[in-house]
Enzyme design. Structure first.
Site, PDB file in Angstrom:
ATOM      1  N   ARG A 211       0.849  -1.204   0.000  1.00  0.00           N
ATOM      2  CA  ARG A 211       0.000   0.000   0.000  1.00  0.00           C
ATOM      3  C   ARG A 211       0.877   1.244   0.000  1.00  0.00           C
ATOM      4  NH1 ARG A 211      -3.383  -2.957   4.608  1.00  0.00           N
ATOM      5  NH2 ARG A 211      -4.932  -3.933   3.250  1.00  0.00           N
ATOM      6  N   PHE A 227     -11.217  -4.057  -5.924  1.00  0.00           N
ATOM      7  CA  PHE A 227     -11.243  -4.995  -4.796  1.00  0.00           C
ATOM      8  C   PHE A 227     -10.703  -4.246  -3.566  1.00  0.00           C
ATOM      9  CE2 PHE A 227     -10.327  -7.274  -8.752  1.00  0.00           C
ATOM     10  CZ  PHE A 227     -11.371  -8.179  -8.822  1.00  0.00           C
ATOM     11  N   ASP A 249     -15.725  -2.353  -4.855  1.00  0.00           N
ATOM     12  CA  ASP A 249     -15.795  -3.646  -4.158  1.00  0.00           C
ATOM     13  C   ASP A 249     -17.248  -4.107  -4.184  1.00  0.00           C
ATOM     14  OD1 ASP A 249     -13.704  -5.147  -1.988  1.00  0.00           O
ATOM     15  OD2 ASP A 249     -15.827  -5.670  -1.796  1.00  0.00           O
ATOM     16  N   SER A 250     -17.438  -5.429  -4.210  1.00  0.00           N
ATOM     17  CA  SER A 250     -18.806  -5.949  -4.275  1.00  0.00           C
ATOM     18  C   SER A 250     -19.469  -6.006  -2.900  1.00  0.00           C
ATOM     19  CB  SER A 250     -18.803  -7.345  -4.903  1.00  0.00           C
ATOM     20  OG  SER A 250     -17.913  -8.178  -4.205  1.00  0.00           O
ATOM     21  N   ASP A 299      -6.437  -6.109  -6.818  1.00  0.00           N
ATOM     22  CA  ASP A 299      -6.085  -7.000  -5.698  1.00  0.00           C
ATOM     23  C   ASP A 299      -7.227  -7.998  -5.462  1.00  0.00           C
ATOM     24  OD1 ASP A 299      -4.847  -8.119  -3.482  1.00  0.00           O
ATOM     25  OD2 ASP A 299      -5.476  -6.530  -2.100  1.00  0.00           O
ATOM     26  N   CYS A 339      -2.975 -13.569  -4.813  1.00  0.00           N
ATOM     27  CA  CYS A 339      -2.719 -14.185  -3.506  1.00  0.00           C
ATOM     28  C   CYS A 339      -2.936 -15.695  -3.588  1.00  0.00           C
ATOM     29  CB  CYS A 339      -3.585 -13.546  -2.425  1.00  0.00           C
ATOM     30  SG  CYS A 339      -5.340 -13.662  -2.755  1.00  0.00           S
TER      31      CYS A 339
HETATM   32  N1  SAH Z   1      -7.229  -4.563  -1.440  1.00  0.00           N
HETATM   33  C1  SAH Z   1      -7.865  -4.888  -0.189  1.00  0.00           C
HETATM   34  C2  SAH Z   1      -8.033  -6.379   0.032  1.00  0.00           C
HETATM   35  C3  SAH Z   1      -8.797  -7.082  -1.053  1.00  0.00           C
HETATM   36  S1  SAH Z   1      -9.529  -8.548  -0.546  1.00  0.00           S
HETATM   37  C4  SAH Z   1      -7.091  -4.255   0.951  1.00  0.00           C
HETATM   38  O1  SAH Z   1      -6.055  -3.622   0.712  1.00  0.00           O
HETATM   39  O2  SAH Z   1      -7.513  -4.389   2.091  1.00  0.00           O
HETATM   40  C5  SAH Z   1     -10.581  -8.908  -1.872  1.00  0.00           C
HETATM   41  C6  SAH Z   1     -11.822  -8.042  -1.939  1.00  0.00           C
HETATM   42  O3  SAH Z   1     -12.482  -8.343  -3.169  1.00  0.00           O
HETATM   43  C7  SAH Z   1     -12.876  -8.263  -0.871  1.00  0.00           C
HETATM   44  O4  SAH Z   1     -13.168  -7.045  -0.254  1.00  0.00           O
HETATM   45  C8  SAH Z   1     -14.114  -8.780  -1.613  1.00  0.00           C
HETATM   46  O5  SAH Z   1     -15.331  -8.232  -1.099  1.00  0.00           O
HETATM   47  C9  SAH Z   1     -13.879  -8.257  -2.990  1.00  0.00           C
HETATM   48  N2  SAH Z   1     -14.447  -8.993  -4.121  1.00  0.00           N
HETATM   49  C10 SAH Z   1     -14.426 -10.323  -4.357  1.00  0.00           C
HETATM   50  N3  SAH Z   1     -14.925 -10.598  -5.566  1.00  0.00           N
HETATM   51  C11 SAH Z   1     -15.287  -9.408  -6.118  1.00  0.00           C
HETATM   52  C12 SAH Z   1     -15.841  -9.019  -7.367  1.00  0.00           C
HETATM   53  N4  SAH Z   1     -16.138  -9.919  -8.303  1.00  0.00           N
HETATM   54  N5  SAH Z   1     -16.060  -7.710  -7.590  1.00  0.00           N
HETATM   55  C13 SAH Z   1     -15.759  -6.785  -6.655  1.00  0.00           C
HETATM   56  N6  SAH Z   1     -15.220  -7.096  -5.464  1.00  0.00           N
HETATM   57  C14 SAH Z   1     -14.984  -8.387  -5.202  1.00  0.00           C
END
Ligand code: SAH
Length: 395
Positions: A211, A227, A249-250, A299, A339
């Site tokens: 970050r 995400f 984010d979803s 991510d 990941c």
């Molecule tokens: N970048 C974040 C961590 C990401 S974790 C950080 O720095 O904290 C992955 C995230 O993707 C989760 O919040 C989950 O809700 C979201 N997610 C999973 N599938 C998704 C999709 N198809 N569209 C949007 N968000 C999604």
């Protein structure tokens, strides 16, 4: 202590101190150990190899702990491992700008199946093996002695426990229920964490360094954080002077918490836009609208839970990155992560190369991302390496 006899020809990994013995490598068990008991692994000739946790419900029937026959794996042994892991995080926590990190990372910290995350004065624990479950009274006692936490909450992942034939109950192990919102600090920024309801154990502390690294490029830039969860990349970019940040984010709870986190840090909400949507859909919507960005973070959650899912996952990573590249201004930056432990860095580079070809773009890898020091990779356990990323300049 019960002896477990290893099949002939299976000694190599044990000698190399890999901590897993699969059930297929076991010749015979002399007696009836209970799951979670500590047993002695011996070779066909009866010579000592290692001590480990036994579990006949798991594909990994033995999780090895100690290779020195004269070192007893008793309560004191577990207390030492806990204390060593906790001490290893002092440098992260002593700077004063971070009070959340992973204190214990399972096999990588010589405690197979134990994950402990620190959230300011609260701890979230995952107990993923029957062996660790049996030792929990000692482990909780040692954590209390070392850290004096306000609460210890069990946030075990149900599917991992299922592999070990264990039920899941997310309960308080010590103290009161953690509050619905715990305020933590990372890189000097504040976050509200909902330990009980949040994803994983509440926060993705493995992206702390990345970050910061991405945000160092964000000044005056138009940033898209895909995400975004509760805003790790978003907050760092806004703090470092981004012209604007869009977070996608979803999860409604994640977006709501992200907005609270912007207020909490007194960042300029006027420069921020939150979109609750599926990233793949939203990226296509940006493309149709002709909207572009200077920096894009991708991510996603784990696309490849196992090696057999790698082909399919590679296509999903390729498609995601292809669209990401199409939305970047010339010379823009793509910070893209995987990941999935099954996806190694070389394969990920290959996936990015395909994405670039399909997008008709030229890509430079300007640096690589990895997991931070509180997620160590033990030299005898490469499986502990899972987070990787590429910082790309896209033309
Ligand atoms: N970048 C974040 C961590 C990401 S974790 C950080 O720095 O904290 C992955 C995230 O993707 C989760 O919040 C989950 O809700 C979201 N997610 C999973 N599938 C998704 C999709 N198809 N569209 C949007 N968000 C999604």
């Amino acid at each position: 202590m019960i002896d477990v006899i290893l099949k002939k020809g299976k000694e190599k990994a044990v000698h190399q101190r890999h901590p897993w013995v699969f059930s297929g490598a076991i010749e015979r068990v002399k007696g009836k150990p209970a799951n979670g008991d500590i047993v002695r692994l011996v070779n066909a000739g009866g010579d000592f190899l290692a001590y480990g946790f036994y579990n006949d419900q798991s594909r990994v029937a033995l999780r090895l702990l100690e290779w020195d026959e004269n070192t007893e794996v008793d309560e004191g042994w577990f207390r030492i491992k806990v204390a060593e892991a906790v001490a290893g995080r002092n440098d992260i926590l002593s700077t004063g700008d971070t009070n959340t990190c992973r204190l214990i990372f399972s096999e990588s910290d010589y405690l197979p199946g134990l994950i402990v995350d620190r959230y300011a004065e609260h701890l979230a624990v995952q107990v993923l093996t029957s062996g660790i479950e049996k030792m929990m009274p000692v482990i909780i006692d040692e954590l209390r002695r070392l850290l004096n936490p306000k609460s210890i909450f069990d946030k075990s992942d149900a599917s991992s426990r299922q592999h070990e034939g264990m039920d899941t109950e997310n309960v308080v192990l010590f103290g009161d229920n953690p509050p619905a919102s715990v305020e933590v600090k990372e890189n000097g920024l504040l976050y509200n964490i909902n330990i009980a309801e949040g994803q994983k154990s509440g926060f993705y502390c493995d992206q702390r360094d990345n970050r910061r690294k991405v945000a160092a490029h964000a000044k005056d830039k138009k940033v898209l954080d895909c995400f975004s969860y509760t805003g790790g990349f978003t907050l760092n970019a806004l703090y470092n002077g981004a012209a604007s940040v869009t977070s996608v984010d979803s999860s409604a709870l994640a977006i709501e918490t992200l907005k609270e986190n912007i207020q909490l840090n007194k960042l300029d909400a006027g420069k921020h836009r939150a979109i609750q949507s599926d990233v793949n859909k939203q990226l296509r919507a940006f493309k149709d609208a002709g909207e572009t960005f200077d920096i894009i973070v991708l991510d996603p959650p784990k696309y490849a839970p196992s090696r057999s899912a790698l082909d399919r996952a590679s296509r999903a990573y390729k498609d995601l990155n292809r669209i990401g590249m199409l939305l970047l201004n010339k010379g823009g930056l793509l910070a893209t992560f995987s990941c999935s432990g099954a996806m190694d860095l070389d394969t990920f580079k290959q996936v990015l190369a395909w994405a670039a070809l399909d997008a008709g773009k030229q890509v430079q890898f300007i640096s690589q991302f990895c997991q931070p020091e509180d997620h160590p990779i033990r030299s005898s356990f490469p499986e502990g390496e899972y987070l990787k990323g590429l910082f790309c300049r896209v033309f």
